[in-house]
Design a protein around this motif. Structure first.
Motif, PDB file in Angstrom:
ATOM      1  N   PRO A   1      43.189  -5.129  -4.845  1.00 52.77           N
ATOM      2  CA  PRO A   1      41.832  -5.475  -5.295  1.00 52.77           C
ATOM      3  C   PRO A   1      41.191  -4.448  -6.210  1.00 52.77           C
ATOM      4  O   PRO A   1      40.318  -4.788  -7.006  1.00 52.77           O
ATOM      5  CB  PRO A   1      41.055  -5.611  -3.987  1.00 52.77           C
ATOM      6  CG  PRO A   1      41.822  -4.807  -2.990  1.00 52.77           C
ATOM      7  CD  PRO A   1      43.258  -4.918  -3.381  1.00 52.77           C
ATOM      8  N   ASN A   2      41.574  -3.169  -6.117  1.00 52.41           N
ATOM      9  CA  ASN A   2      40.990  -2.124  -6.957  1.00 52.41           C
ATOM     10  C   ASN A   2      41.847  -1.919  -8.199  1.00 52.41           C
ATOM     11  O   ASN A   2      43.050  -1.654  -8.090  1.00 52.41           O
ATOM     12  CB  ASN A   2      40.889  -0.795  -6.193  1.00 52.41           C
ATOM     13  CG  ASN A   2      39.812  -0.836  -5.138  1.00 52.41           C
ATOM     14  OD1 ASN A   2      38.650  -1.064  -5.429  1.00 52.41           O
ATOM     15  ND2 ASN A   2      40.198  -0.640  -3.887  1.00 52.41           N
ATOM     16  N   GLY A   3      41.232  -2.044  -9.356  1.00 59.05           N
ATOM     17  CA  GLY A   3      41.998  -1.799 -10.567  1.00 59.05           C
ATOM     18  C   GLY A   3      41.355  -2.417 -11.784  1.00 59.05           C
ATOM     19  O   GLY A   3      40.163  -2.703 -11.800  1.00 59.05           O
TER      20      GLY A   3
ATOM     21  N   LEU B   1      36.876  -0.670 -14.487  1.00 56.96           N
ATOM     22  CA  LEU B   1      37.326  -0.717 -13.093  1.00 56.96           C
ATOM     23  C   LEU B   1      36.651  -1.886 -12.375  1.00 56.96           C
ATOM     24  O   LEU B   1      35.446  -2.092 -12.480  1.00 56.96           O
ATOM     25  CB  LEU B   1      36.996   0.603 -12.387  1.00 56.96           C
ATOM     26  CG  LEU B   1      37.470   0.716 -10.935  1.00 56.96           C
ATOM     27  CD1 LEU B   1      38.986   0.669 -10.860  1.00 56.96           C
ATOM     28  CD2 LEU B   1      36.954   2.015 -10.313  1.00 56.96           C
ATOM     29  N   MET B   2      37.461  -2.663 -11.636  1.00 59.44           N
ATOM     30  CA  MET B   2      36.950  -3.850 -10.964  1.00 59.44           C
ATOM     31  C   MET B   2      37.425  -3.878  -9.517  1.00 59.44           C
ATOM     32  O   MET B   2      38.402  -3.210  -9.152  1.00 59.44           O
ATOM     33  CB  MET B   2      37.433  -5.131 -11.668  1.00 59.44           C
ATOM     34  CG  MET B   2      37.026  -5.260 -13.109  1.00 59.44           C
ATOM     35  SD  MET B   2      37.714  -6.746 -13.881  1.00 59.44           S
ATOM     36  CE  MET B   2      36.891  -8.019 -12.924  1.00 59.44           C
TER      37      MET B   2
ATOM     38  N   VAL C   1      43.861  -6.765 -22.319  1.00 55.61           N
ATOM     39  CA  VAL C   1      42.961  -6.055 -21.408  1.00 55.61           C
ATOM     40  C   VAL C   1      41.649  -6.827 -21.272  1.00 55.61           C
ATOM     41  O   VAL C   1      41.073  -7.259 -22.279  1.00 55.61           O
ATOM     42  CB  VAL C   1      42.676  -4.633 -21.926  1.00 55.61           C
ATOM     43  CG1 VAL C   1      41.709  -3.912 -20.990  1.00 55.61           C
ATOM     44  CG2 VAL C   1      43.968  -3.842 -22.062  1.00 55.61           C
ATOM     45  N   TYR C   2      41.206  -7.013 -20.051  1.00 60.17           N
ATOM     46  CA  TYR C   2      39.885  -7.596 -19.832  1.00 60.17           C
ATOM     47  C   TYR C   2      38.859  -6.488 -20.018  1.00 60.17           C
ATOM     48  O   TYR C   2      38.839  -5.493 -19.300  1.00 60.17           O
ATOM     49  CB  TYR C   2      39.773  -8.190 -18.432  1.00 60.17           C
ATOM     50  CG  TYR C   2      38.397  -8.768 -18.143  1.00 60.17           C
ATOM     51  CD1 TYR C   2      38.013  -9.984 -18.683  1.00 60.17           C
ATOM     52  CD2 TYR C   2      37.486  -8.079 -17.351  1.00 60.17           C
ATOM     53  CE1 TYR C   2      36.749 -10.509 -18.441  1.00 60.17           C
ATOM     54  CE2 TYR C   2      36.227  -8.593 -17.099  1.00 60.17           C
ATOM     55  CZ  TYR C   2      35.862  -9.812 -17.651  1.00 60.17           C
ATOM     56  OH  TYR C   2      34.617 -10.324 -17.412  1.00 60.17           O
TER      57      TYR C   2
ATOM     58  N   GLU D   1      45.840 -14.318 -14.766  1.00 62.46           N
ATOM     59  CA  GLU D   1      45.188 -13.014 -14.663  1.00 62.46           C
ATOM     60  C   GLU D   1      46.017 -12.109 -13.755  1.00 62.46           C
ATOM     61  O   GLU D   1      46.635 -12.570 -12.803  1.00 62.46           O
ATOM     62  CB  GLU D   1      43.781 -13.175 -14.074  1.00 62.46           C
ATOM     63  CG  GLU D   1      42.864 -14.048 -14.903  1.00 62.46           C
ATOM     64  CD  GLU D   1      41.588 -14.401 -14.156  1.00 62.46           C
ATOM     65  OE1 GLU D   1      41.573 -14.235 -12.923  1.00 62.46           O
ATOM     66  OE2 GLU D   1      40.626 -14.852 -14.789  1.00 62.46           O
ATOM     67  N   SER D   2      46.009 -10.813 -14.056  1.00 65.31           N
ATOM     68  CA  SER D   2      46.741  -9.838 -13.252  1.00 65.31           C
ATOM     69  C   SER D   2      45.866  -8.620 -13.026  1.00 65.31           C
ATOM     70  O   SER D   2      45.004  -8.293 -13.845  1.00 65.31           O
ATOM     71  CB  SER D   2      48.046  -9.415 -13.942  1.00 65.31           C
ATOM     72  OG  SER D   2      48.901 -10.525 -14.134  1.00 65.31           O
ATOM     73  N   MET D   3      46.112  -7.942 -11.912  1.00 59.76           N
ATOM     74  CA  MET D   3      45.395  -6.705 -11.593  1.00 59.76           C
ATOM     75  C   MET D   3      46.347  -5.523 -11.665  1.00 59.76           C
ATOM     76  O   MET D   3      47.432  -5.555 -11.085  1.00 59.76           O
ATOM     77  CB  MET D   3      44.783  -6.779 -10.199  1.00 59.76           C
ATOM     78  CG  MET D   3      43.581  -7.694 -10.076  1.00 59.76           C
ATOM     79  SD  MET D   3      42.117  -7.057 -10.920  1.00 59.76           S
ATOM     80  CE  MET D   3      41.685  -5.698  -9.843  1.00 59.76           C
ATOM     81  N   GLY D   4      45.927  -4.495 -12.398  1.00 55.45           N
ATOM     82  CA  GLY D   4      46.664  -3.232 -12.401  1.00 55.45           C
ATOM     83  C   GLY D   4      45.981  -2.267 -11.448  1.00 55.45           C
ATOM     84  O   GLY D   4      44.819  -1.900 -11.647  1.00 55.45           O
ATOM     85  N   GLN D   5      46.676  -1.877 -10.396  1.00 57.59           N
ATOM     86  CA  GLN D   5      46.056  -1.049  -9.357  1.00 57.59           C
ATOM     87  C   GLN D   5      45.627   0.302  -9.914  1.00 57.59           C
ATOM     88  O   GLN D   5      46.326   0.911 -10.727  1.00 57.59           O
ATOM     89  CB  GLN D   5      47.014  -0.847  -8.191  1.00 57.59           C
ATOM     90  CG  GLN D   5      46.371  -0.131  -7.005  1.00 57.59           C
ATOM     91  CD  GLN D   5      47.340   0.029  -5.839  1.00 57.59           C
ATOM     92  OE1 GLN D   5      48.547   0.027  -6.030  1.00 57.59           O
ATOM     93  NE2 GLN D   5      46.822   0.157  -4.642  1.00 57.59           N
TER      94      GLN D   5
END
Length: 404
Positions: free
Chosen positions: A251-253, A242-243, A272-273, A229-233
């Motif tokens: 953490p925001n993205g 938005l998570m 995309v999740y 899993e990856s987070m896109g800011q």
């Protein structure tokens, strides 16, 4: 009388000699005229060749003119229909054209809408210059207003090291005002809307799909594929999905599922999740569950390649190992909660102190060949359980930890 006759004969001989000289001169002149005629003939032939070449060029120009006329007709029809076409139909009309041009058209449409019909032009040069500025900003992040990249040397009141760098990127041809207008108008091609279905991710779905296809052509991955899993800011407003995930570096993205090539570190597949409800409708979820379904979708381009898929505890399980083996892929993963069919209790009973290790194997037949599944445990500060269909039970070397 004889002497007079001789003199007459001599005169006639002299006249005959003069006539002979004149004849020879005429012959020389005739030969010169013949040479000049031959030269003229050569020149005529050369002119004839040039005429033929000009005729060929004229035909080529005529063909080019006809092609331009056809293009002008197509452009005229396109311009005439732009107002009545939705974005997808427009893109299908120009599908054989460069995608950069498509994006430029969409940006011009959106920019004119934002400016209430005022002129707004975006050329290919403008688009790629805009992309260059975005890449520069992404490569030189700083926690400051974005316009500070245009203002040259920054004040020393900021503690950030990057804030002390002289960026002054306006000198490369794009003002901050123009950059903002392009940013506001930036639009990606979309799939056609489905009546009665609201897709909150419609703005990026086609881009993600085409990016995945492009990466398959650009990069041939090595032996190991890493699914994670990856987070896109994201620090703006209005982004769907938005998570906030506290354990992530950003953490925001928006969270995404990714496949990376272990040798290069490049992400080569992205999903995309979309939230629990929409993700439950994805392929393989009903029959195999979410974790295994994600592993299969993210490795689909490389099935039957014999590559080894590395998974964390969010995806790894015995069920995932079997599912990947059925499509010609091997697996090594960390098992935590998804331990159905996995001898976790037995493995835990075999280790008591830090540094202890234990393993077990199980063999089964799949598609006419034997498949070995390895279950192992390494007792560290916390025990780490592993499952794999690749590797051996031989003792490996101890690796040093590197924290970043």
């Amino acid at each position: 009388v004889v002497e007079a006759w001789v003199r007459e004969v001599q005169v006639e001989v002299l006249e005959a000699e003069e006539v002979q000289v004149e004849a020879e001169e005429v012959q020389v002149e005739a030969e010169e005229v013949q040479v000049e005629a031959e030269e003229v003939q050569v020149e005529v032939e050369e002119v004839q060749v040039e005429v033929e070449e000009v005729q060929v060029e004229a035909k080529e120009v005529q063909v080019e003119v006809e092609e331009v006329q056809v293009q002008l007709v197509e452009v005229h029809l396109l311009v005439k229909r732009i107002k009545s076409l939705n974005r997808w139909t427009l893109l299908m009309t120009v599908k054989r054209q460069n995608k950069t041009w498509m994006i430029c058209i969409l940006m011009m449409q959106k920019g004119r809408e934002q400016r209430k019909g005022c002129p707004f032009t975006v050329t290919k040069g403008d688009f790629w210059l805009f992309m260059g500025y975005l890449l520069y900003i992404l490569c030189h992040p700083m926690d400051l207003p974005i316009q500070d990249y245009w203002e040259g040397p920054l004040s020393t009141k900021y503690e950030s090291c990057s804030a002390c760098v002289k960026h002054d990127i306006g000198k490369f041809g794009l003002s901050y005002g123009r950059f903002r207008r392009l940013m506001q108008a930036f639009t990606l091609p979309q799939y056609p809307a489905i009546e009665g279905k609201n897709d909150p991710f419609c703005f990026i779905r086609r881009f993600v799909d085409e990016w995945n296809v492009a990466m398959q052509h650009c990069i041939s991955p090595g032996k190991f594929l890493v699914v994670d899993e990856s987070m896109g800011q994201w620090l703006g407003k209005g982004m769907p999905g938005l998570m906030y995930v506290a354990r992530k570096p950003t953490p925001n993205g928006r969270e995404g599922h990714t496949t990376a090539d272990a040798e290069t570190g490049c992400i080569i597949f992205y999903e995309v999740y979309e939230g629990k409800i929409l993700m439950a409708e994805k392929e393989h979820v009903n029959e195999l569950g979410a974790g295994t379904a994600i592993a299969l979708r993210l490795t689909a381009p490389w099935v039957h390649s014999g590559r080894i898929v590395i998974l964390d505890s969010g995806f790894a399980s015995l069920k995932t190992a079997i599912a990947l083996a059925e499509v010609g892929l091997y697996m090594i993963g960390n098992v935590k909660t998804a331990h159905s069919g996995f001898p976790k209790k037995w493995l835990n009973s075999q280790v008591s102190q830090r540094g202890d290790r234990a393993c077990a194997t199980h063999s089964f037949t799949m598609h006419g060949r034997q498949m070995d599944v390895l279950a192992a445990i390494d007792k560290d500060k916390q025990p780490m359980s592993l499952i794999g269909t690749a590797g051996t039970t031989s003792m490996g070397t101890t690796l040093e930890r590197h924290f970043t």
